[in-house]
Design a protein around this motif. Sequence first.
Motif, PDB file in Angstrom:
ATOM      1  N   VAL A   1       5.749  -3.853  -5.021  1.00 13.27           N
ATOM      2  CA  VAL A   1       5.393  -2.604  -5.331  1.00 13.27           C
ATOM      3  C   VAL A   1       5.098  -2.204  -6.741  1.00 13.27           C
ATOM      4  N   ASN A   2       4.393  -2.758  -6.485  1.00 15.82           N
ATOM      5  CA  ASN A   2       2.662  -2.191  -7.441  1.00 15.82           C
ATOM      6  C   ASN A   2       2.754  -2.053  -8.489  1.00 15.82           C
ATOM      7  N   ILE A   3       3.779  -3.712  -8.892  1.00 17.24           N
ATOM      8  CA  ILE A   3       3.483  -2.754 -10.930  1.00 17.24           C
ATOM      9  C   ILE A   3       2.918  -3.642 -11.539  1.00 17.24           C
ATOM     10  N   TYR A   4       2.356  -3.412 -12.583  1.00 15.69           N
ATOM     11  CA  TYR A   4       1.407  -4.371 -13.624  1.00 15.69           C
ATOM     12  C   TYR A   4       2.693  -4.742 -14.481  1.00 15.69           C
ATOM     13  N   ALA A   5       3.718  -5.597 -15.001  1.00 16.91           N
ATOM     14  CA  ALA A   5       3.613  -6.529 -16.016  1.00 16.91           C
ATOM     15  C   ALA A   5       2.699  -7.451 -16.356  1.00 16.91           C
ATOM     16  N   LEU A   6       3.589  -8.254 -17.454  1.00 13.95           N
ATOM     17  CA  LEU A   6       2.096  -9.473 -18.460  1.00 13.95           C
ATOM     18  C   LEU A   6       3.532 -10.741 -18.293  1.00 13.95           C
ATOM     19  N   ALA A   7       2.605 -11.330 -17.580  1.00 13.23           N
ATOM     20  CA  ALA A   7       4.129 -12.457 -18.018  1.00 13.23           C
ATOM     21  C   ALA A   7       3.606 -13.184 -19.602  1.00 13.23           C
ATOM     22  N   GLY A   8       5.246 -13.199 -20.013  1.00 10.65           N
ATOM     23  CA  GLY A   8       5.266 -13.781 -21.563  1.00 10.65           C
ATOM     24  C   GLY A   8       5.036 -14.943 -21.757  1.00 10.65           C
ATOM     25  N   SER A   9       4.768 -15.988 -20.994  1.00  7.21           N
ATOM     26  CA  SER A   9       4.224 -17.292 -21.206  1.00  7.21           C
ATOM     27  C   SER A   9       2.322 -17.076 -21.522  1.00  7.21           C
ATOM     28  N   TYR A  10       2.137 -15.871 -21.111  1.00  8.11           N
ATOM     29  CA  TYR A  10       0.549 -15.593 -21.445  1.00  8.11           C
ATOM     30  C   TYR A  10       0.623 -15.299 -22.603  1.00  8.11           C
TER      31      TYR A  10
ATOM     32  N   SER B   1       7.551   6.590 -15.415  1.00  5.61           N
ATOM     33  CA  SER B   1       8.313   5.680 -15.303  1.00  5.61           C
ATOM     34  C   SER B   1       9.682   6.104 -14.998  1.00  5.61           C
ATOM     35  N   ARG B   2       9.913   7.221 -14.307  1.00  7.31           N
ATOM     36  CA  ARG B   2      11.473   6.876 -13.298  1.00  7.31           C
ATOM     37  C   ARG B   2      11.026   6.506 -12.277  1.00  7.31           C
ATOM     38  N   GLU B   3      10.220   6.727 -11.438  1.00  2.00           N
ATOM     39  CA  GLU B   3       9.012   6.009 -10.794  1.00  2.00           C
ATOM     40  C   GLU B   3       9.459   4.733 -10.338  1.00  2.00           C
ATOM     41  N   ALA B   4       8.660   4.009 -11.827  1.00  2.00           N
ATOM     42  CA  ALA B   4       8.889   2.774 -12.127  1.00  2.00           C
ATOM     43  C   ALA B   4      10.220   2.096 -12.202  1.00  2.00           C
ATOM     44  N   ILE B   5      11.080   3.169 -12.311  1.00  2.00           N
ATOM     45  CA  ILE B   5      13.214   2.583 -12.308  1.00  2.00           C
ATOM     46  C   ILE B   5      13.166   2.274 -10.828  1.00  2.00           C
ATOM     47  N   SER B   6      12.572   3.398 -10.253  1.00  2.00           N
ATOM     48  CA  SER B   6      13.552   3.104  -8.501  1.00  2.00           C
ATOM     49  C   SER B   6      12.944   2.202  -8.096  1.00  2.00           C
TER      50      SER B   6
ATOM     51  N   PRO C   1       0.863  -1.164  -0.093  1.00  2.00           N
ATOM     52  CA  PRO C   1      -0.218   0.288   0.059  1.00  2.00           C
ATOM     53  C   PRO C   1       0.716   1.198  -0.233  1.00  2.00           C
ATOM     54  N   ALA C   2       2.278   0.793   0.027  1.00  2.00           N
ATOM     55  CA  ALA C   2       2.859   2.460   0.636  1.00  2.00           C
ATOM     56  C   ALA C   2       3.568   2.914  -1.366  1.00  2.00           C
ATOM     57  N   TYR C   3       2.687   1.999  -1.845  1.00  2.00           N
ATOM     58  CA  TYR C   3       2.862   2.780  -3.606  1.00  2.00           C
ATOM     59  C   TYR C   3       1.915   2.774  -4.364  1.00  2.00           C
ATOM     60  N   TYR C   4       1.872   3.686  -5.070  1.00  2.00           N
ATOM     61  CA  TYR C   4       0.937   4.018  -6.139  1.00  2.00           C
ATOM     62  C   TYR C   4       0.877   3.200  -7.416  1.00  2.00           C
ATOM     63  N   GLU C   5      -0.649   2.495  -8.010  1.00  4.34           N
ATOM     64  CA  GLU C   5      -0.340   1.645  -9.156  1.00  4.34           C
ATOM     65  C   GLU C   5      -0.085   1.877 -10.207  1.00  4.34           C
ATOM     66  N   ILE C   6       1.160   1.636 -10.859  1.00  2.00           N
ATOM     67  CA  ILE C   6       1.716   2.275 -12.269  1.00  2.00           C
ATOM     68  C   ILE C   6       1.272   0.544 -12.765  1.00  2.00           C
ATOM     69  N   LYS C   7       0.615   0.661 -14.574  1.00  2.00           N
ATOM     70  CA  LYS C   7       0.077  -0.486 -15.118  1.00  2.00           C
ATOM     71  C   LYS C   7       1.295  -0.213 -16.381  1.00  2.00           C
TER      72      LYS C   7
ATOM     73  N   ALA D   1      15.308   5.411 -23.529  1.00  2.00           N
ATOM     74  CA  ALA D   1      16.745   5.983 -22.852  1.00  2.00           C
ATOM     75  C   ALA D   1      17.325   5.198 -21.431  1.00  2.00           C
ATOM     76  N   LEU D   2      15.677   6.396 -20.883  1.00  2.00           N
ATOM     77  CA  LEU D   2      16.180   6.167 -19.433  1.00  2.00           C
ATOM     78  C   LEU D   2      16.021   4.822 -19.031  1.00  2.00           C
ATOM     79  N   TRP D   3      14.820   3.912 -19.588  1.00  2.00           N
ATOM     80  CA  TRP D   3      15.401   2.833 -18.753  1.00  2.00           C
ATOM     81  C   TRP D   3      16.584   1.489 -18.923  1.00  2.00           C
TER      82      TRP D   3
END
Length: 418
Positions: free
Chosen positions: A370-379, A405-410, A27-33, A326-328
Amino acid sequence: MNHNLAKLHPYPFSKMSNLLANSTPDPAYYEIKLGIGEPKHTPPAFVLDELRENLDSLCRYPTTNGLFELRQTIAHWLERRFFLHHVNANTEVLPVMGTREAIFSFVQAVVNHDDSGLADNVDRADGLDSSEQAPSNATVVMPNPFYQIYEGAAILAQATPYFVACTLENNFKENYRAVPKKVWEQTQLLFVCNPNNPTGTVMTMEDWELLIRLSDQYNFILASDECYSELYFDEPPIGLLQACATLGRNDFKNCVVFHSLSKRSNLPGLRSGFIAGDAKILQSYLQYRTYQGCSMPIPHQLASILAWQDERHVVQNRALYKEKFALWMAELGELLELRMPDAGFYFWIKVPDRFNGDDEIFVKALYEQVNIYALAGSYLSREVNGHNPGKGYVRIALVASVAESREAISRIRKLLSC
């Protein structure tokens, strides 16, 4: 009910929902999709203004083939973008309500299946999903991993999906030379995703020449899904129609392309795209669509005209994606095996060793810790001959803002440094 509905696989996002059903993010993090390929950049204001100013046109039925002004605008855009001598706006262009709908219905229209027998003489170990019984002799070839609409459309058209793996060994591109002759002999349609979703690879002229030659030899339709074609970094990808023109095939025989404003212009909700190419194919497909009754509303068409006519907002769009990639690469390149795509807005990331190479474990950790939503490649892939080419990979869409993006990287740095 159509018995083939039972053969459809759950959609990747449904699988993700099931995977995360019992997970709770920190809950310390907001969602990043970053799992869904939905553009978040600001859409062009002049397009939205045009849409609002023409809402009174909703009182009129749109024609199936759309306004001539829209078809002509698209034809001119194709000529400029892909160096084509001439595109006939009346016979070689057809506006559609987004490419997802068009790709699905196109398969239904063009597949000519044989009810008299099953495709028993096709070796499933060469690329067929071994868990499925081949429904007919008609085969639809597609990449693996892939956009699941290709597969679902083929199944509901009573065709056999045939998967060509995109693996590291082949630089994440399909090896069409490895497809057996007996598969080509039953192929009626081949889907290419150029640039590829999710791997970010693009077709070269040599690649196109091979597929066009195979199309001529075995008389199948070559369909190129080019929805990400305008999201490039250096050189624009070579499109299928461009390859045809280079080879002197100005009639685009057996070749069609799908384009959309969703990614190019950040207008996914406008549901505006088109299919273009072989006039004979489009003539039959137009008849199919006339019965289907899926026409683009007139306000959407008028707004689309302005979007296709303007390139300034597309240049700005590309610049934002270039900045984020470039940032990532700079901030996470030493912690993750990041491979810069040729085009598109996806990273196809190998799962770090600390997660045992398991894409499901990695996406759960991203979500829970870290409340980041990514997608499993096998799906996004199918297991063929005991191998799922998406297993061990995760798709991340760089659709969020630069600040997010900066927040997600952190957050990811924190996760990987624990």
